[in-house]
Design a protein around this motif. Structure first.
Motif, short mmCIF file in Angstrom:
data_model
loop_
_atom_site.label_atom_id
_atom_site.label_comp_id
_atom_site.label_asym_id
_atom_site.label_seq_id
_atom_site.Cartn_x
_atom_site.Cartn_y
_atom_site.Cartn_z
N HIS A 128 1.46 3.95 1.90
CA HIS A 128 2.01 4.76 3.01
C HIS A 128 3.53 4.84 2.94
O HIS A 128 4.21 3.88 2.58
N HIS A 178 -7.42 -0.74 5.44
CA HIS A 178 -6.41 0.20 5.95
C HIS A 178 -6.23 1.31 4.91
O HIS A 178 -6.25 2.50 5.25
N ASP A 182 5.92 4.76 5.02
CA ASP A 182 6.77 3.79 5.75
C ASP A 182 6.82 2.44 5.02
O ASP A 182 7.49 1.51 5.49
N HIS A 183 6.13 2.35 3.88
CA HIS A 183 6.15 1.11 3.08
C HIS A 183 6.78 1.32 1.70
O HIS A 183 7.29 0.37 1.12
N HIS A 215 0.85 -1.19 0.00
CA HIS A 215 0.00 0.00 0.00
C HIS A 215 0.88 1.24 0.00
O HIS A 215 2.10 1.14 0.09
N ASP A 250 -0.10 -3.76 6.32
CA ASP A 250 -0.76 -3.23 7.51
C ASP A 250 -2.21 -3.69 7.60
O ASP A 250 -3.07 -2.95 8.11
ZN ZN Z 1 0.10 1.73 6.51
#
Ligand code: ZN
Ligand code: FE
Length: 259
Positions: free
Chosen positions: A55, A111, A57-58, A53, A133
């Motif tokens: 975000h 999410h 942090d990914h 996904h 997540d």
């Molecule tokens: Zn996330």
């Protein structure tokens, strides 16, 4: 045999690295540095990146990694991620020929709206799931872009994977999630035991991930919407019996948001 390594990033993220025969693929590289360091030290050649996904942090490390290694990038079609060359929506099978690996793509919105998971039936001793997540050790992701119904459907798709499947989620959240699981079902012996196991592992600075679908079915309140103890906990939050699984799940998720 594909080896799966955890590269730690930020405070509590795991970047999963799959390696075999001198090649490697990474899942959710929020930071390029640990990935580049691994490739440098090991001599592994990067062959693919998988994103679950959008975000940061990914996917925050994608641009830097692609600047060095222009490899195929798999990711969700519904999300705007720069660098994705192979957009996916779930239901596809993808091949990583250098790793002699085939993965199934599972749509798991909730999410985020396009979140996908990757399932490798041939990985490890009994299959492996990379779920970003969506499903965590004893928890699930927050509903930033999806509805409780969507998340419940997504978690249901993961819950029916073979019970021994290894679950590689993207965060080390298990210990705080266990505190919540114990609040939901204080009398659940499996949850009591897992709380002790997790506390011991974390005290020794060891990872609690991967977990297994079976353990999550026994101890994760977000997969236990039919369990009498979880329904009772939801009823006491709601002030009435939950009408269905969605109402139970929604009540437990909202409680967790404020826990
Ligand atoms: Zn996330
Ligand atoms: Fe995350």
């Amino acid at each position: 045999m594909t080896e799966i390594l955890a590269l730690r990033a930020f405070d509590d993220n795991y970047i999963w690295l799959l390696r075999s025969a001198g090649y490697a693929a990474v899942v959710d590289p929020g930071d390029a540095a640990p990935v580049l360091a691994h490739l440098e030290q090991s001599g592994d050649r990067l062959c693919a990146v998988l994103a679950t996904h959008h975000h940061p942090d990914h996917v925050g490390g994608l641009a830097e990694i692609l600047g060095r290694f222009p490899v195929p990038v798999f990711g969700p079609r519904l999300e705007n991620i720069a660098g994705v060359s192979h957009p996916l929506e779930g239901g596809e099978r993808i091949e990583l020929p250098q790793l002699a690996l085939e993965l199934e793509v599972i749509s798991v919105p909730g999410h985020t709206r396009g979140h996908i998971a990757y399932y490798g039936p041939s990985l490890g001793d009994s299959g492996a799931l990379f779920c970003g997540d969506t499903l965590f050790g004893a928890g699930c992701g927050r509903l930033f872009e999806g509805t409780p119904t969507q998340m419940l459907d997504s978690l249901s798709r993961l819950a029916v994977l073979p019970a021994p499947t290894l679950v590689y989620c993207a965060h080390e959240y298990t210990q705080s999630n266990m505190r919540f699981a114990l609040a939901v079902e204080p009398d659940n012996i499996a949850i009591q035991k897992r709380s002790e196991d997790v506390a011991r592992e974390r005290a020794a600075n060891r990872a609690t991930i991967p977990t297994r679908i079976q353990l999550e079915l026994e101890t994760n309140p977000f997969l236990r919407w039919d369990a009498p103890g979880v329904r009772a906990a939801a009823a006491s939050r709601l002030g009435h019996q939950p009408a269905d699984a969605v109402e139970t799940f929604t009540a437990i998720r909202e409680w967790k948001n404020r826990f």
